[in-house]
Design a protein around this motif. Structure first.
Motif, short mmCIF file in Angstrom:
data_model
loop_
_atom_site.label_atom_id
_atom_site.label_comp_id
_atom_site.label_asym_id
_atom_site.label_seq_id
_atom_site.Cartn_x
_atom_site.Cartn_y
_atom_site.Cartn_z
N ALA A 13 28.74 149.71 44.94
CA ALA A 13 27.83 148.61 45.26
C ALA A 13 28.26 147.34 44.54
CB ALA A 13 26.40 148.98 44.86
N ASN A 14 27.67 146.22 44.95
CA ASN A 14 27.83 144.96 44.23
C ASN A 14 26.52 144.19 44.32
OD1 ASN A 14 28.79 144.61 47.14
ND2 ASN A 14 28.61 142.45 46.53
N THR A 15 26.30 143.29 43.36
CA THR A 15 25.06 142.54 43.33
C THR A 15 25.25 141.06 43.66
OG1 THR A 15 25.29 142.25 40.93
CG2 THR A 15 23.96 144.11 41.71
N VAL A 16 26.49 140.61 43.70
CA VAL A 16 26.84 139.25 44.13
C VAL A 16 28.17 139.35 44.89
CG1 VAL A 16 25.63 138.00 42.29
CG2 VAL A 16 27.98 138.80 41.93
N PRO A 17 28.43 138.42 45.82
CA PRO A 17 29.70 138.48 46.55
C PRO A 17 30.92 138.41 45.63
CG PRO A 17 28.17 137.01 47.66
CD PRO A 17 27.54 137.37 46.35
N GLU A 18 30.78 137.78 44.48
CA GLU A 18 31.90 137.66 43.55
C GLU A 18 32.31 139.01 42.95
OE1 GLU A 18 30.00 133.90 44.28
OE2 GLU A 18 29.15 135.79 43.51
N GLY A 19 31.48 140.03 43.14
CA GLY A 19 31.84 141.36 42.67
C GLY A 19 32.87 142.05 43.54
N LEU A 20 33.17 141.44 44.69
CA LEU A 20 34.15 142.01 45.61
C LEU A 20 35.55 141.51 45.30
CD1 LEU A 20 32.22 141.55 48.99
CD2 LEU A 20 32.41 143.64 47.63
N ILE A 21 36.54 142.35 45.52
CA ILE A 21 37.94 141.95 45.40
C ILE A 21 38.28 141.06 46.60
CG2 ILE A 21 40.32 142.80 45.43
CD1 ILE A 21 39.22 145.38 44.11
N PHE A 24 17.52 158.63 45.68
CA PHE A 24 18.22 157.76 46.62
C PHE A 24 19.72 157.79 46.35
CE2 PHE A 24 19.90 153.95 48.43
CZ PHE A 24 19.05 153.56 49.46
N VAL A 25 20.49 158.13 47.38
CA VAL A 25 21.95 158.04 47.31
C VAL A 25 22.39 156.93 48.24
CG1 VAL A 25 24.14 159.22 47.73
CG2 VAL A 25 22.20 160.50 46.83
N GLY A 26 23.05 155.94 47.70
CA GLY A 26 23.55 154.84 48.51
C GLY A 26 25.01 154.61 48.27
N TRP A 27 25.76 154.46 49.34
CA TRP A 27 27.19 154.16 49.26
C TRP A 27 27.42 152.74 49.77
CZ3 TRP A 27 30.22 155.12 54.18
CH2 TRP A 27 31.51 154.59 54.08
N SER A 28 28.08 151.90 48.98
CA SER A 28 28.46 150.54 49.39
C SER A 28 27.21 149.74 49.75
CB SER A 28 29.45 150.63 50.56
OG SER A 28 30.13 149.42 50.75
N ASP A 29 27.05 149.31 51.01
CA ASP A 29 25.84 148.59 51.38
C ASP A 29 24.60 149.43 51.09
OD1 ASP A 29 27.31 146.44 52.21
OD2 ASP A 29 26.79 146.57 54.33
N GLY A 30 24.72 150.75 51.27
CA GLY A 30 23.60 151.62 50.94
C GLY A 30 23.25 151.59 49.46
N GLY A 31 24.27 151.47 48.60
CA GLY A 31 24.01 151.34 47.17
C GLY A 31 23.29 150.06 46.84
N ASP A 64 31.37 154.65 41.00
CA ASP A 64 32.45 154.08 41.79
C ASP A 64 33.65 155.01 41.70
OD1 ASP A 64 33.69 152.33 43.49
OD2 ASP A 64 33.64 150.61 42.13
N GLY A 65 34.61 154.78 42.59
CA GLY A 65 35.87 155.48 42.52
C GLY A 65 36.86 154.71 41.67
N ARG A 66 37.70 155.43 40.97
CA ARG A 66 38.69 154.80 40.09
C ARG A 66 39.57 153.82 40.85
NH1 ARG A 66 41.83 152.25 38.17
NH2 ARG A 66 43.25 152.57 36.40
N TYR A 67 39.80 154.08 42.13
CA TYR A 67 40.71 153.26 42.92
C TYR A 67 39.98 152.51 44.04
CZ TYR A 67 44.15 156.05 40.44
OH TYR A 67 44.89 156.66 39.45
N ASP A 68 38.73 152.13 43.78
CA ASP A 68 37.97 151.39 44.80
C ASP A 68 38.74 150.15 45.22
OD1 ASP A 68 36.03 149.66 46.15
OD2 ASP A 68 34.53 151.07 45.44
N GLU A 69 38.90 150.00 46.54
CA GLU A 69 39.67 148.88 47.08
C GLU A 69 38.84 147.59 47.17
OE1 GLU A 69 40.69 152.79 49.06
OE2 GLU A 69 38.85 151.62 48.70
N GLY A 70 37.51 147.72 47.11
CA GLY A 70 36.68 146.56 47.38
C GLY A 70 35.87 146.04 46.21
N ILE A 71 35.57 146.89 45.23
CA ILE A 71 34.68 146.49 44.14
C ILE A 71 35.48 146.33 42.85
CG2 ILE A 71 32.63 147.10 42.80
CD1 ILE A 71 32.01 146.65 45.73
N LYS A 72 35.28 145.21 42.18
CA LYS A 72 35.90 145.01 40.88
C LYS A 72 35.26 145.95 39.86
CE LYS A 72 36.57 140.03 41.71
NZ LYS A 72 36.13 138.66 41.30
#
Length: 292
Positions: free
Chosen positions: A165-173, A136-143, A236-244
């Motif tokens: 990906a994130n597992t709680v909303p607090e994982g987002l920037i 399984f390959v998932g990106w963002s919501d897919g992850g 993740d990407g080193r410069y991900d804009e959305g994930i902490k």
């Protein structure tokens, strides 16, 4: 095969050049959102009725190859993997790239969006296509969907590569989607939606529903993560804009035996910014020994 390997080497050289020239924005792929690619020629494509929707998928590579399911991020569609898929096919994988409910060419119902609902769509798609188990390959919501599947339906999985990906909303920037590449992506996704969707005039309501899901979901607990036994790569990407990145480390340290992979020189949109690098990370995850 040699051409693919050369492309990978060129990508790595490009990263080294980009990271060694301060301020050279033209050489910083993480600051650019490349256009949505086309999909390569599929062996079969079209909708499959699953649950209460018609879910679109395209299949690539040898029918008897090792199956891998690819699930895109929110607001996007399967085309976003268009330049990654050939690398997996070259290695003998049978790729099934899907459009999540309401995304791309798939329909949606009146049910409110949830990651559990979208995960059940993927399981139903696998059942309909007689695929008992897959990578399984998932990106963002897919992850997130891949992680949810590892919790609720692990018997369907070999390995999971969860990128951005994130597992709680607090994982987002906070306010990650209010400016920069994410804002550009949301605006562009509206035009892509109009071109592909069976309901082309409903993007605004669709965006509102997805944004509400992002703000309130997922809520995956420590206990659920600790109970995962499927091999998982948190990437993740080193410069991900959305994930902490602290959240990346948390997920990888909480899921038993999970591996953390941070790709250099790219952001949340790595599969567009450097497809061969993204593909190499996926192939490494699916072919490397998992013995510690």
């Amino acid at each position: 095969m040699l051409q693919r390997a050369s492309s990978l080497m060129a990508a790595l050289v490009g990263i080294m050049l980009a990271t060694s020239v301060p301020g050279a924005s033209a050489e910083q792929p993480w600051k650019v959102l490349p256009p949505m690619p086309a999909l390569p020629a599929a062996t079969v494509s079209g909708p499959v009725h699953v649950n209460d929707i018609d879910m679109w998928r395209a299949e690539f590579g040898p029918p008897n190859g090792r199956p891998v399911i690819m699930v895109h991020g929110g607001l996007a569609n399967a085309n976003y993997f268009g330049k990654v898929i050939p690398y997996l096919v070259d290695e003998g994988f049978h790729v099934i790239a899907v459009d999540s409910r309401g995304h791309g060419r798939s329909t949606r119902s009146a049910q409110p969006y949830s990651y559990e609902l979208m995960e059940s769509d993927v399981v139903a798609m696998m059942d309909a296509l007689h695929i008992p188990k897959a990578d399984f390959v998932g990106w963002s919501d897919g992850g997130i969907i891949g992680i949810v599947m590892a919790i609720h339906n692990p018997e369907h999985l070999n390995r999971v590569f969860a990128f951005g990906a994130n597992t709680v909303p607090e994982g987002l920037i906070p306010d990650f989607d209010k400016a920069g590449l994410f804002k550009e992506f949301e605006e562009r996704a509206g035009e892509e939606y109009k071109r592909l969707s069976p309901t082309p005039g409903q993007y605004d309501s669709f965006l509102k529903q997805i944004s509400q899901m992002w703000a309130t979901q997922p809520h995956i607990t420590d206990e659920q993560l600790k109970a995962i036994h499927t091999p998982v790569v948190i990437a993740d990407g080193r410069y991900d804009e959305g994930i902490k990145q602290s959240h990346d480390r948390y997920m990888a340290s909480t899921i038993p035996d999970a591996r953390l992979v941070i790709l250099p020189g790219v952001s949340h949109f790595a599969m567009l910014q450097n497809p061969p690098l993204f593909a190499r990370a996926v192939l490494d995850a699916f072919t490397a020994s998992w013995d510690n």
